[in-house]
Design an enzyme around this catalytic site. Structure first.
Site, PDB file in Angstrom:
ATOM      1  N   GLY A   1       0.719  -1.345   0.098  1.00  0.00           N
ATOM      2  CA  GLY A   1      -0.054   0.039  -0.079  1.00  0.00           C
ATOM      3  C   GLY A   1       1.054   1.340  -0.043  1.00  0.00           C
TER       4      GLY A   1
ATOM      5  N   LYS B   1       5.203  -5.072   8.638  1.00  0.00           N
ATOM      6  CA  LYS B   1       5.318  -4.266   7.526  1.00  0.00           C
ATOM      7  C   LYS B   1       6.400  -3.501   7.399  1.00  0.00           C
ATOM      8  CE  LYS B   1       1.526  -1.660   6.652  1.00  0.00           C
ATOM      9  NZ  LYS B   1       0.575  -0.688   6.678  1.00  0.00           N
TER      10      LYS B   1
ATOM     11  N   ASP C   1      -5.105   8.796   7.815  1.00  0.00           N
ATOM     12  CA  ASP C   1      -5.475   8.138   6.620  1.00  0.00           C
ATOM     13  C   ASP C   1      -6.360   7.098   6.639  1.00  0.00           C
ATOM     14  OD1 ASP C   1      -5.017   7.651   3.976  1.00  0.00           O
ATOM     15  OD2 ASP C   1      -3.204   6.549   4.430  1.00  0.00           O
TER      16      ASP C   1
END
Length: 885
Positions: free
Chosen positions: A21, A41, A141
């Site tokens: 992403g 991540k 976000d």
């Protein structure tokens, strides 16, 4: 095979790549120390080139790790490798899929999420936001890609404290695609404008999320990132109610408040939003659908665990289970199923018929929500929307035992339909959407239950925006309203729209002009005559003609207008003997004619036809006022305003309050009226009258000069003449009055005012001729209707000026006896007594007029010269009357 530069990151073994992403890549990993599956991540390396930026990343990761909430993905570890592998976040591994994938799959199956599921997921996200905001963490976000949904339907927010606004120089520009486009569609306007983000920014993103779940599409996304940005910062979203008319009004209102461009207009915090969503979810129509869950995905070949997505999309299986599918799984024989369904339908139909028959006998108060128009069409759309508004109002008024609650009553009420219903004691609401696109119109009507906002019925009408099709559209809307309220019959003898297409267009345009208050009314009577000539069965035109004629009589005191109103109402009564609006107009006419007994009888008839409506106290106020009972009139008018606080009712109340000395309240009510109809020249004129009679003369002059400049009306020129007369500028006053009479020759008040100005200028012969004209006009009027008390004082004044003082005093005192609390009558009688040399009585009444609100300046005119030498009169002129509270 993994897709990483190394198979291990610190103590974690990377199993496989799950997705990517805007923030980086996500891998499935194994924590050998605690023997558990985790997600790792890797943060995008281009974000880490700045030392300051890297330190900020560490700080925010540590803060996010302290957040422990069931609706937020837990952060376990921060791994800094010091090499090309970069920095890693190790977090909770969530089985399920991203909300973005879930929505995409649902839309492929034919529609957005069930409302109950959307409300439940949004509530969980709001609770996660509330917990984070309480610790000072802002997501910045939040979007569907950053919300995970477990197979059991639990929502979990990703990346708290890690996401950033798109900063200048970050490398992500408006020309990027993919992740950047996704971010812009959910970003709050203040973020998109480059301002700092706070908790309210997350609430905007939550609104986008909820909109997407309910509508199945984004409220702002465009064809390009730049178009999306423009939509977020400047364009309103397509009203959710138009896409989902089945949704409760307070849910629609919550979404609207979350999507406010101004952060200050959004809800106060996420906890409040969560509470609102929890309350909504408790309603039966918004409860979780039966079988609500997200089906588990196939086991992973790599780990033996269920597949998952954290931070990036991959293909997933499963969907929301629809409650209707459980019947299929029972596999009953077809004939049994058919029989059961048939019996159920018959039983339901019988119960519904009994319930509907019972409901139809009860009075129903319907809050008519202001129609919402959207789309393209310009003036054509505005005209179509006005036509729809007119048709819906007419159709509601035609239904048996239905009372319309005007939108002005609940203009200041915050909240959805339940709050509005409580505020105005409405049983239901009717919402209308008017949409225009490519010359076509789409009208959606929603009947909404007041106590909980449940949608009871929905109707959609398609038509044309072209004005030539206004009549066809009106008839279609009328049929739709009656279908929405199909248990309600139509009032007896309620006529249909029997009018030509061209006549209806002319009628709507005329109504637009008169409601705006920006035109002369007298020419409109001629327009109505032409409409009636072409459509003699069009009852709305007769009613409009009667209304305008009565209003013109109030202004000009010409008996011919009363005869015109009488003729229109006779024909209307023949067409609709029990139509409440016809009876209401007849009451107004009876009051103007001084027929008190007839007015009382008609009021009793109207109360029988329309119990509880605001028009009844309004008319009772008018009757009391015309009979000189001003305090009684004020009391009835306050009742009318409580029931229907329209701008017209507010103006009427302010006039009565001013006449009885309640000046602060009068000013306040006029200000409220002007807020309801900004720029309305009638309200502005009433403001000028208030200042002329009781307030600031310079302000009154400014108001009237502005009105005359925008389009000279007789009444504005007459009042401007009064201002100049009170200021001692008699030549200007005479000029104003002559201009007024040029517009409306023979007007009573303008003629009398010009006579006063001529007298003040020493032109006695000209003044006497004008006074004789006034007497002749009053005598002519008396043959057709009783003179009002104030008109009798005008006669008395002319008689006194023309040398018949004794007769003038008798006429004035008789008027005073009939209306002892009318400030205007008291003042005029004092003036007549002063002209007749009755100084003691004139002074006594002057004191009373001042006590009723008359300003001392009104006694500075030459008519009171006989009192100038009296010390008591001079003391009165120096006093400052205190208006009643």
């Amino acid at each position: 095979m993994t897709e990483t530069p190394n198979d291990r990151i610190g103590a974690y073994r990377l199993v496989r790549r799950l997705g990517s992403g805007g923030m980086g890549e996500v891998f499935l990993a194994w924590d050998g120390r605690l023997e558990r599956t985790v997600a790792a991540k890797r943060m995008r390396q281009d974000r880490e080139r700045s030392g300051a930026r890297r330190e900020r990343f560490r700080r925010e990761a540590r803060a996010a790790a302290r957040l422990n909430h069931p609706n937020v993905v837990q952060i376990f570890d921060l791994v800094e490798t010091g090499d090309e592998a970069g920095d890693w976040i190790v977090m909770e591994y969530v089985q399920g899929r991203s909300l973005a994938e879930l929505l995409k799959e649902r839309m492929k199956e034919g529609g957005p999420l069930p409302p109950g599921a959307a409300v439940d997921l949004a509530r969980q996200v709001a609770e996660g936001l509330a917990a984070a905001h309480a610790q000072g963490l802002v997501h910045r976000d939040l979007k569907a890609e950053n919300v995970m949904v477990t197979p059991a339907g639990q929502a979990k927010i990703l990346d708290f404290g890690l996401a950033r606004p798109l900063e200048s120089g970050s490398g992500e520009t408006l020309t990027d695609d993919g992740a950047v486009l996704g971010t812009w569609r959910s970003m709050a306007p203040e973020q998109a404008a480059g301002d700092s983000a706070d908790a309210r920014s997350d609430l905007f993103s939550l609104g986008v999320l909820l909109y997407e779940m309910l509508a199945g599409r984004s409220p702002f996304v465009g064809k390009t990132p730049l178009e999306t940005l423009r939509n977020v910062t400047a364009a309103p979203p397509a009203p959710l109610g138009g896409l989902r008319p089945d949704l409760p009004a307070d849910l629609l209102s919550l979404v609207d408040s979350l999507l406010e461009k101004d952060p200050g207009r959004r809800p106060v915090d996420a906890a409040r939003v969560a509470a609102d969503l929890r309350a909504l979810g408790a309603r039966p129509e918004l409860s979780l659908p039966s079988g609500w869950a997200v089906a588990k995905a196939a086991p992973s070949q790599d780990s033996g665990e269920s597949s998952t997505v954290i931070g990036g999309p991959i293909g997933m299986r499963g969907s929301f289970l629809d409650s209707g599918r459980s019947w299929d799984r029972l596999r009953k024989p077809a004939w049994i199923a058919t029989l059961v369904v048939a019996l159920a339908v018959l039983g339901l139909a019988g119960a519904l018929w009994t319930r509907r028959a019972k409901a139809a006998g009860k009075p129903l108060r319907v809050a008519f929500l202001s129609p919402v128009s959207q789309g393209s069409g310009g003036e054509a759309l505005d005209f179509a929307a006005f036509g729809v508004l007119t048709s819906v109002r007419r159709s509601l008024a035609s239904l048996q035992k239905v009372t319309i609650v005007d939108p002005a009553q609940f203009k200041e009420v915050r909240g959805g339909v339940p709050e509005i219903a409580r505020a105005v004691s409405a049983d239901e609401a009717l919402a209308t959407l008017v949409e225009g696109r490519h010359g076509e119109s789409r009208i959606v009507l929603r009947r909404i239950r007041g106590r909980d906002g449940a949608v009871l019925a929905t109707e959609e009408v398609l038509g044309s925006l072209a004005p030539r099709d206004a009549l066809a559209l009106a008839r279609s809307v009328s049929r739709a309203v009656r279908r929405v309220y199909d248990e309600r019959g139509v009032r007896k003898d309620m006529p249909e729209l029997e009018v030509s297409a061209s006549g209806y267009i002319d009628f709507l345009r005329l109504r637009q002009r008169t409601e705006a208050g920006r035109n002369a009314w007298a020419p409109e009577l001629d327009h109505l005559d032409r409409i009636i000539s072409s459509s003699p069965r069009f009852i709305d035109a007769y009613l409009q003609s009667a209304t305008l004629a009565i209003n013109l009589y109030d202004d000009a005191k010409d008996p011919a207008y009363l005869e015109r109103a009488r003729s229109s109402l006779r024909r209307a009564r023949l067409m609709a003997p029990e139509m409440p609006s016809v009876v209401a107009a007849e009451i107004r006419l009876a009051i103007k004619e001084g027929d008190w007994t007839g007015a009382e009888q008609l009021l009793a008839e109207l109360e029988r036809l329309s119990p509880g409506e605001g028009v009844v106290p309004f008319l009772r106020s008018s009757l009391a006022s015309q009979r000189g009972r001003l305090e009684e009139a004020s009391s009835w008018m306050r009742v009318a305003v409580e029931r229907q606080p329209t701008w017209r009712n507010l103006v009427s109340l302010s006039e009565l309050e001013a006449r009885t000395g309640h000046l602060p309240a009068a000013r306040q009510h006029l200000a409220v009226a002007l807020r309801l109809v900004p720029g309305n020249t009638w309200v502005l004129a009433k403001m000028g009258e208030l200042e002329l009679a009781y307030g600031d003369l310079s302000r009154a002059e400014a108001i009237y000069r502005g009105l005359v400049k925008s389009g000279p009306q007789r009444s504005d020129l007459t009042n401007l003449g009064l201002v100049h007369f009170l200021l001692g500028r008699y030549a200007e006053a005479a000029d104003d009055d002559r201009r007024a009479l040029a517009i409306d020759p023979g007007h009573l008040t303008a003629t009398l005012d010009l006579a006063d100005a001529e007298l003040a200028l020493g032109h006695r012969k000209e003044a006497a001729e004008l006074q004789r004209r006034v007497l002749a006009s009053l005598e002519a009027k008396e043959h057709g209707a009783s003179l009002l008390p104030i008109e009798r004082t005008f006669r008395a004044q002319c008689l006194a000026y023309l040398g018949e003082s004794r007769k003038g005093v008798d006429v004035a005192l008789a008027a005073l006896q009939d209306s002892p609390e009318d400030a205007d009558v008291v003042y005029q009688t004092s003036l007549v007594l002063s002209l007749a040399g009755e100084r003691a009585s004139a002074l006594s009444l002057a004191r009373k007029a001042v006590a009723l609100g008359y300003q001392p300046r009104w006694f500075a005119v030459p008519a009171f010269d006989s009192l100038r030498s009296d010390p008591a009169f001079r003391e009165l002129m120096e006093s400052r009357p205190a208006p009643r509270p």
